[in-house]
Design an enzyme around this catalytic site. Sequence first.
Site, mmCIF file in Angstrom:
data_model
loop_
_atom_site.group_PDB
_atom_site.id
_atom_site.type_symbol
_atom_site.label_atom_id
_atom_site.label_comp_id
_atom_site.label_asym_id
_atom_site.label_seq_id
_atom_site.Cartn_x
_atom_site.Cartn_y
_atom_site.Cartn_z
ATOM 1 N N SER A 144 0.948 -1.102 0.109
ATOM 2 C CA SER A 144 0.260 0.137 -0.008
ATOM 3 C C SER A 144 0.765 1.364 -0.107
ATOM 4 C CB SER A 144 -0.893 0.060 1.060
ATOM 5 O OG SER A 144 -1.773 1.234 1.269
ATOM 6 N N TYR A 157 -2.124 0.350 10.333
ATOM 7 C CA TYR A 157 -2.246 -0.065 8.790
ATOM 8 C C TYR A 157 -1.128 -0.148 8.204
ATOM 9 C CZ TYR A 157 -4.103 -0.766 4.107
ATOM 10 O OH TYR A 157 -4.322 -1.265 2.887
#
Length: 248
Positions: A144, A157
């Site tokens: 990501s 995250y």
Amino acid sequence: MKMNDITGTVVAITGASSGIGEATARLLAEHGALVALGARRTDRLDSLVAEIVAGGGRAIACEVDVTSASTVVDFVARTVDAFGRLDVFVGNAGVSSLSPISELDTAGWSSMIDVNLRGVLNGIAAAMPVFQTQGRGHFVTTVSTSGIKIVPTQAVYAATKNAVRTLMEGLRQESTDGVLRTTSISPGYVQTELVDAIADVRIREAAQASMATMGIPAAAVARAIAFAIEQPHDVEIGDLTIRPTRQG
């Protein structure tokens, strides 16, 4: 899309019931790859397999929870049983539980660690023996841009994603014997269901709004994954970032 020949390449994909995993399965099958689709939502997998088969492709569906090592091992075994080998393992399953650290969402933290990091490790543990026996294999993992630019509410995250980035780089450096290829794909805002389960309404709605206004289609990331896969075995696309041109 013009692509080098991947006909007959066997690809197992986790998180294949929607979003990037689903788009990747469609694209690879369209170009002749044999795809094994793993996810928890088997009704969606069955529909996708039926669609691929109706279009002349080959696909199987398996119920997979990447936090359970045994189900990932079974997924790999069923892939090899169906297609005779495994060429690429795409570790795509992921969850996003965004909130400020001060809210102490320990359940959300654990979920992200279990799925985003432990799930990748389970995939490596399941596929590595097959790749070593075959003498070649390719790990492709969805990371990501959250791990590249750290922003509030995304710290944990991002931490799980950066752990995976570190893991893949370590695996790459340990794999210079020509057997393994490793690829980390880092998407930015993509039109998927990833943020729909965020508990905090304000954070969820803000993330959904960003996806709606600038998110690129999941098919764009699928093309990036296909690009990495289609390279000759002596060429490795180690780290690839794909984001909307409007994303800061």
